[in-house]
Design an enzyme around this catalytic site. Structure first.
Site, mmCIF file in Angstrom:
data_model
loop_
_atom_site.group_PDB
_atom_site.id
_atom_site.type_symbol
_atom_site.label_atom_id
_atom_site.label_comp_id
_atom_site.label_asym_id
_atom_site.label_seq_id
_atom_site.Cartn_x
_atom_site.Cartn_y
_atom_site.Cartn_z
ATOM 1 N N ARG A 55 24.068 -15.582 78.060
ATOM 2 C CA ARG A 55 22.802 -15.679 77.552
ATOM 3 C C ARG A 55 21.701 -15.906 78.677
ATOM 4 N NH1 ARG A 55 24.641 -19.830 72.722
ATOM 5 N NH2 ARG A 55 25.023 -17.924 71.229
ATOM 6 N N LYS A 78 37.687 -16.108 55.277
ATOM 7 C CA LYS A 78 37.369 -16.510 54.003
ATOM 8 C C LYS A 78 36.071 -15.667 53.336
ATOM 9 C CE LYS A 78 38.295 -21.356 54.464
ATOM 10 N NZ LYS A 78 37.631 -22.655 54.352
ATOM 11 N N GLY A 100 25.003 -16.820 63.961
ATOM 12 C CA GLY A 100 24.354 -16.956 62.564
ATOM 13 C C GLY A 100 23.230 -16.059 62.092
#
Length: 397
Positions: A41, A198, A374
């Site tokens: 980063r 999931k 995200g």
């Protein structure tokens, strides 16, 4: 997604002599002694900073690091290790400035790093007073932190509202371009690989993509739930039985459009979840009650690879098996190699996906690797990210 681009401002001379405030994503992993263990980063932030310096701007850079408590600065919250590494990469000293809200001294051609922005009270809740104070520090605000673009915080949203000019840095602009090419204007067929443990964590992504993609390849625990939806037995494999109806709805939505969710025809199973577990290839119809499905089988992997090689665009989020264990990595490895060999425009994102890309050495063969976890997932859900939304609003002013 129309935004003002910092590169354009630099090219036409608008950044010369201006105070430029760059929100970067310098949230790096650290060892117990504070040293940086992985600096991707920091390296990714350098082009924007160098662009501003080359344009003759007075440059301020800030980022969050870790999860500090607002108003309570602790030594472990400090960006000091980042300032040191940034200085090495830029070939110059990068002073670290604390308590910077009341003013920053920096001359054109100089760069300073402003201490951890999440220590400032009101940052996470996007306090307007804080945002206005930060906006007064600069002539040009640059967001180059895609990884935080899904959060409406002081340094990602509020300051962009009130700064004289608000624009996208090269890293953020590249993300916007890649996402637009992959999802808004894709070359068909458009194939999406969505894998993970999931369905519940990616159900909105699956629903959103089912309206757009030509092939929706599912893997991991998600694939097990879809196998249940297709009437197959999965033994004691990880799955979410309460979401079988949701999986069926995705399959039907795809089918109604003449698209498909390929269900595995063979799988790799074991009796235990362990690195030394014995792997057995079975037809998907032959899974025993005490079997754990830990990977797609070679027949399924080969079929999917052939389909990916025919795709026009590929979006990849998640490995299709337990690729960390050698006995259960074949599915992910075959998929990765197929993406690398495909002529499709490919975009990939998510921590496990990046780990798989690194493991199989295909970094240079994936067209765009997203820097956001995200944020990338929310884009796949069809959401407009707050930090991009405000830049679009400002571009339209």
């Amino acid at each position: 997604m129309n935004v003002i681009r910092f590169s354009d401002l630099c090219a036409n001379g608008q950044a010369a002599g201006q105070r430029v405030f760059i929100r970067a994503d310098l949230n790096v992993p650290q060892a117990d002694d504070g040293s940086i263990t992985e600096d991707t980063r920091v390296r990714a932030s350098v082009p924007c900073i160098q662009m501003a310096l080359d344009a003759g701007a007075a440059v301020m850079v800030t980022s969050h690091l870790g999860r500090p408590t607002e108003g309570e600065f602790k030594p472990e919250d400090s960006l000091a290790p980042v300032a040191k590494r940034l200085g090495e990469l830029l070939g110059r000293e990068v002073p670290l400035v604390a308590n910077w809200l009341d003013g920053v001294t920096v001359a054109p051609g100089q760069v300073v790093l402003l201490e951890n922005c999440r220590v400032n009270p009101g940052e996470k809740k996007n306090n307007e007073e804080l945002a206005r104070k930060m906006a007064q520090l600069c002539d040009i605000y640059v967001n180059d932190a895609f990884g935080t673009a899904h959060r409406a915080e002081g340094t990602t949203y509020g300051i962009a509202q009130f700064a004289p000019i608000a624009c996208a840095g090269p890293l953020l602009a590249a993300e916007i371009d890649a996402i637009t090419q992959a999802l808004a204007n894709p070359k068909r067929p458009l194939a999406a690989i969505v894998a993970g443990s999931k369905v519940s964590t990616k159900l909105t992504i699956l629903k959103s993509l089912s309206n757009n993609v030509d092939q929706l390849i599912v893997g991991g625990g998600i694939a097990n739930t879809f196998m249940l939806a297709a009437g197959l037995k999965i033994g004691k494999s990880l799955a979410e039985a309460d979401l079988v109806d949701a999986a069926k709805a995705v399959i039907e939505a795809m089918k109604a459009r003449g698209a498909e969710v390929p269900i595995p025809t063979d799988v790799v199973v074991a009796k235990t979840f362990a690195v030394d577990a014995v792997a057995t290839v079975k037809k998907a119809t032959d899974v025993a009650d005490d079997d754990l499905i830990l990977d797609i089988g070679p027949e399924t992997a080969a079929k999917l690879a052939a389909q990916l090689k025919q795709a026009g665009t590929i979006v990849w989020n998640g490995p299709v098996g337990v690729f960390e264990f050698a006995a259960f990595e074949n599915g992910t490895k075959v998929i990765a190699q197929a993406i690398a060999e495909s002529s499709a425009f490919s975009i990939a994102g998510g921590g496990d996906t990046l780990a798989a890309i690194a493991k199989y050495g295909i970094e240079d063969q994936v067209d765009y690797i997203s820097t956001g976890g995200g944020a990338f997932l929310e884009i796949l859900e069809g959401k407009t990210l707050p930090a991009i939304e405000i830049l679009m609003t400002r571009a339209a002013d």
